[in-house]
Write a protein that holds these residues in place. Sequence first.
Motif, PDB file in Angstrom:
ATOM      1  N   GLY A 173     130.631  82.377 -11.742  1.00 31.88           N
ATOM      2  CA  GLY A 173     129.896  83.558 -11.283  1.00 31.88           C
ATOM      3  C   GLY A 173     129.279  83.373  -9.910  1.00 31.88           C
ATOM      4  O   GLY A 173     129.131  84.326  -9.147  1.00 31.88           O
ATOM      5  N   ASN A 174     128.923  82.151  -9.579  1.00 27.49           N
ATOM      6  CA  ASN A 174     128.318  81.851  -8.280  1.00 27.49           C
ATOM      7  C   ASN A 174     129.316  81.240  -7.309  1.00 27.49           C
ATOM      8  O   ASN A 174     128.926  80.640  -6.319  1.00 27.49           O
ATOM      9  N   VAL A 175     130.598  81.400  -7.584  1.00 24.34           N
ATOM     10  CA  VAL A 175     131.605  80.733  -6.764  1.00 24.34           C
ATOM     11  C   VAL A 175     131.510  81.152  -5.298  1.00 24.34           C
ATOM     12  O   VAL A 175     131.687  80.335  -4.403  1.00 24.34           O
ATOM     13  N   HIS A 176     131.212  82.392  -5.039  1.00 22.27           N
ATOM     14  CA  HIS A 176     131.108  82.845  -3.651  1.00 22.27           C
ATOM     15  C   HIS A 176     129.985  82.091  -2.939  1.00 22.27           C
ATOM     16  O   HIS A 176     130.175  81.554  -1.849  1.00 22.27           O
ATOM     17  N   SER A 209     120.755  79.194  -6.519  1.00 18.54           N
ATOM     18  CA  SER A 209     121.461  79.401  -7.788  1.00 18.54           C
ATOM     19  C   SER A 209     122.809  78.680  -7.789  1.00 18.54           C
ATOM     20  O   SER A 209     123.239  78.157  -8.813  1.00 18.54           O
ATOM     21  N   GLY A 210     123.460  78.644  -6.629  1.00 16.85           N
ATOM     22  CA  GLY A 210     124.728  77.925  -6.553  1.00 16.85           C
ATOM     23  C   GLY A 210     124.551  76.435  -6.708  1.00 16.85           C
ATOM     24  O   GLY A 210     125.321  75.771  -7.411  1.00 16.85           O
ATOM     25  N   ILE A 211     123.520  75.885  -6.085  1.00 18.64           N
ATOM     26  CA  ILE A 211     123.265  74.454  -6.192  1.00 18.64           C
ATOM     27  C   ILE A 211     122.876  74.071  -7.617  1.00 18.64           C
ATOM     28  O   ILE A 211     123.354  73.077  -8.160  1.00 18.64           O
ATOM     29  N   VAL A 212     122.022  74.865  -8.236  1.00 22.80           N
ATOM     30  CA  VAL A 212     121.626  74.590  -9.616  1.00 22.80           C
ATOM     31  C   VAL A 212     122.858  74.635 -10.518  1.00 22.80           C
ATOM     32  O   VAL A 212     123.068  73.751 -11.352  1.00 22.80           O
ATOM     33  N   ALA A 213     123.701  75.640 -10.332  1.00 22.56           N
ATOM     34  CA  ALA A 213     124.887  75.786 -11.182  1.00 22.56           C
ATOM     35  C   ALA A 213     125.829  74.610 -11.024  1.00 22.56           C
ATOM     36  O   ALA A 213     126.287  74.037 -12.011  1.00 22.56           O
TER      37      ALA A 213
END
Length: 139
Positions: free
Chosen positions: A48-51, A69-73
């Motif tokens: 979901g946070n690939v972008h 959010s991307g780093i956490v994921a």
Amino acid sequence: MNTSDWLAATGIGVSAATLVAVGFGAVWLQHYLEKLRLKREVFRRVVGNVHSILYDCQHFRNPHSFNESGIVAINQVRAAFDDDLVQVAWRDWHATEDIEDFAKLVSAMSVACKLNHYRSMEPQEIADAFSCSCVGNEN
């Protein structure tokens, strides 16, 4: 003790062993399903946070500019997936930050989550889908 006493004691022992085995099996199954649920949740968060993840890693090199959010994921991948294939794919992608290595990471996570969607796709197909929809080519 006569035969009926021995049979009764044996029946009680077998019943107790069966209850212990069923209880242990239920606890193990609950643990397995919870771990699978966590893996799927992290997988969905990463995809979901690939972008944000790909854009941040390819365009911003300073830690302060990364999407939180991307780093956490993506860091949760290391915590949630103890599978060797996922860890190797993570290290490869982290070393190169190449879209094709990210596709291999997504594929390995899909296999670990027992999801079929990305299993049937080649890493190059996954990379093409992500790169053309998310990240422009950088020259």
